[in-house]
Design a protein around this motif. Structure first.
Motif, PDB file in Angstrom:
ATOM      1  N   UNK A 103     -21.486  22.287 -16.840  1.00 58.25           N
ATOM      2  CA  UNK A 103     -22.393  21.723 -15.840  1.00 58.25           C
ATOM      3  C   UNK A 103     -23.623  21.056 -16.467  1.00 58.25           C
ATOM      4  N   UNK A 104     -24.137  21.621 -17.559  1.00 57.81           N
ATOM      5  CA  UNK A 104     -25.368  21.037 -18.125  1.00 57.81           C
ATOM      6  C   UNK A 104     -25.234  20.739 -19.625  1.00 57.81           C
ATOM      7  N   UNK A 105     -24.672  19.564 -19.943  1.00 60.51           N
ATOM      8  CA  UNK A 105     -24.651  19.153 -21.349  1.00 60.51           C
ATOM      9  C   UNK A 105     -26.074  18.808 -21.816  1.00 60.51           C
ATOM     10  N   UNK A 106     -26.330  19.061 -23.064  1.00 62.79           N
ATOM     11  CA  UNK A 106     -27.670  18.820 -23.610  1.00 62.79           C
ATOM     12  C   UNK A 106     -27.542  18.318 -25.042  1.00 62.79           C
ATOM     13  N   UNK A 129     -23.027  17.229 -11.258  1.00 66.39           N
ATOM     14  CA  UNK A 129     -23.497  17.520  -9.905  1.00 66.39           C
ATOM     15  C   UNK A 129     -22.363  17.808  -8.936  1.00 66.39           C
ATOM     16  N   UNK A 130     -21.226  17.134  -9.139  1.00 72.24           N
ATOM     17  CA  UNK A 130     -20.146  17.345  -8.168  1.00 72.24           C
ATOM     18  C   UNK A 130     -19.576  18.754  -8.282  1.00 72.24           C
ATOM     19  N   UNK A 131     -19.623  19.320  -9.494  1.00 70.03           N
ATOM     20  CA  UNK A 131     -19.190  20.719  -9.644  1.00 70.03           C
ATOM     21  C   UNK A 131     -20.148  21.651  -8.904  1.00 70.03           C
ATOM     22  N   UNK A 137     -20.287  24.030  -1.486  1.00 73.93           N
ATOM     23  CA  UNK A 137     -19.497  23.866  -0.266  1.00 73.93           C
ATOM     24  C   UNK A 137     -18.444  24.966  -0.110  1.00 73.93           C
ATOM     25  N   UNK A 138     -18.155  25.726  -1.195  1.00 71.41           N
ATOM     26  CA  UNK A 138     -17.321  26.924  -0.986  1.00 71.41           C
ATOM     27  C   UNK A 138     -18.189  28.158  -0.727  1.00 71.41           C
ATOM     28  N   UNK A 139     -19.465  27.951  -0.433  1.00 71.90           N
ATOM     29  CA  UNK A 139     -20.311  29.081  -0.049  1.00 71.90           C
ATOM     30  C   UNK A 139     -20.869  29.868  -1.215  1.00 71.90           C
ATOM     31  N   UNK A 140     -20.705  29.358  -2.420  1.00 71.33           N
ATOM     32  CA  UNK A 140     -21.237  30.074  -3.587  1.00 71.33           C
ATOM     33  C   UNK A 140     -22.692  29.686  -3.835  1.00 71.33           C
TER      34      UNK A 140
END
Lengths: 255, 255
Positions: A103-106, A129-131, A137-140
């Motif tokens: 999710x967060x490449x640096x 961001x889409x992840x 949207x799955x409530x997590x």
């Protein structure tokens, strides 16, 4: 609306404050994301293990040994403690580092005068961001520890910056509000008067205050990150006390 | 087909073995899930911190202090090391405990003669299989550390059991193969002869071998868990060497 909340180290070190904060956080009705700082647990653990924290000009140097301790403390102890408390509050948290689900490449901070070691600067354009939106949207409820990665190693990364970077990444397609929570009531006019909260702070005003030495240097990264998010499209950025998450008050940043 | 692989502690303690194993794991073409054990890092860390591991009858007692160390080591250091290596192999791993996304609820083991402390027995019927399938269908590779939760606390849980429990939870709607990887070539007829691998082992045969004292007691939990998965519908359960993940060989369990 998506709410992104960053909570700092002082709250994490205090079990009662942390639980009160998380109870409030669990009540937020929009999809939400939490980013937590590191606090002094990593330094405590270092000392217990006989590893002296390395500092240059007041900044922590993350060598390999220190990175291991940070990963244990941030991604292990703190992150999972928060996830477990949130689960007990019926809040379906998922604890993550920036390496999880990529999710967060640096980028590892280049060595100039100082070698900060395993410290990462977020590649904001590459944030997945889409992840994050999939999770929401799955409530997590994603809970990020302040670690990123560069496809080779984990990297120690400022939690304020991660919060702003995620806000920026999500702002292009979503309404995002960003709340920085810490132990004070907001940005103060007088650091000795907890009630001297500036309720609205615009950028020209801030520059004047910095020039006049009114802003505590410790506040600057938070403010800089907050304004970056605001400029990039976050609709609301606030700095407030972690025990007033659901109440009015605090400082709202304005352009 | 979904492939579930469990890898044990000895591999985790050896950087070269671990990397070779993860390279092989990343090549598996089906959707896949990894469960890792704890290894001796937690004991090493305990000793460094001056906490003597507590054992009764050869079994670790997980008191509060030990739980913290286990969380730091399993969910922090080991889990994130594996995730980072997999990300470097272009394998989109997501590191999880059973508390994350509430995937593995468990029950704290009741105190009878021995108080094992914060040890959890998986509530197999409550495993959130659809969440795991969601992850798989978005191309994520879940990597579980051996921790579960009971909505109050994290719980130390046997990794072999977690692997079997996930296999059981997913088997009702999916073809599942389960592979236990460890440092030997499979179930051996003669523990001193690494080549004496039993290629197929059915349950009546196993019972005979147990009676005759041929099966090493350390193997029993793995076998018991493997057969549980097989009885519950896993289509294939193997026990093999972690450095031969992609090769033929090892022991296949049969009913």
């Amino acid at each position: 609306m998506i709410t992104i909340v960053k909570v700092g180290g002082n709250v994490i070190n205090d079990d009662l404050l942390l639980k009160k904060f998380l109870r409030d956080f669990s009540q937020i009705q929009t999809p939400k994301i939490l980013i937590h700082g590191g606090g002094k647990l990593a330094s405590d653990l270092s000392l217990k293990m006989g590893v002296t924290p390395k500092m240059i000009d007041g900044r922590r140097i993350t060598d390999e040994e220190t990175l291991d301790i940070i990963v244990m403390t941030y991604a292990g102890l703190i992150n999972k403690r928060i996830v477990t408390i949130l689960q007990s509050l019926d809040c379906n948290a998922i604890g993550l580092t920036g390496a999880d689900a990529n999710i967060i490449p640096a980028t590892k901070r280049p060595v100039n005068n100082i070698n900060y070691g395993f410290v990462g600067d977020v590649n904001v354009d590459e944030i997945n961001g889409s992840q994050i939106l999939n999770f929401l949207s799955s409530g997590l409820i994603p809970v990020f520890s302040p670690l990123t990665h560069n496809y080779k190693t984990l990297l120690n990364t400022n939690a304020d910056t991660i919060a702003a970077s995620i806000a920026i990444a999500l702002s292009s397609k979503n309404d995002v509000q960003l709340i920085y929570c810490f132990e004070k009531n907001g940005v103060l006019n007088d650091i000795n008067d907890p009630d001297s909260v500036i309720s609205d702070l615009n950028y020209p005003e801030l520059e004047k205050m910095i020039k006049n030495g009114i802003i505590h240097t410790g506040m600057l990264p938070k403010l800089e990150n907050g304004y970056n998010a605001l400029k990039a499209g976050a609709i609301n950025v606030k700095i407030k006390n972690s025990n007033q998450l659901l109440e009015h008050g605090g400082t709202e940043l304005k352009l």
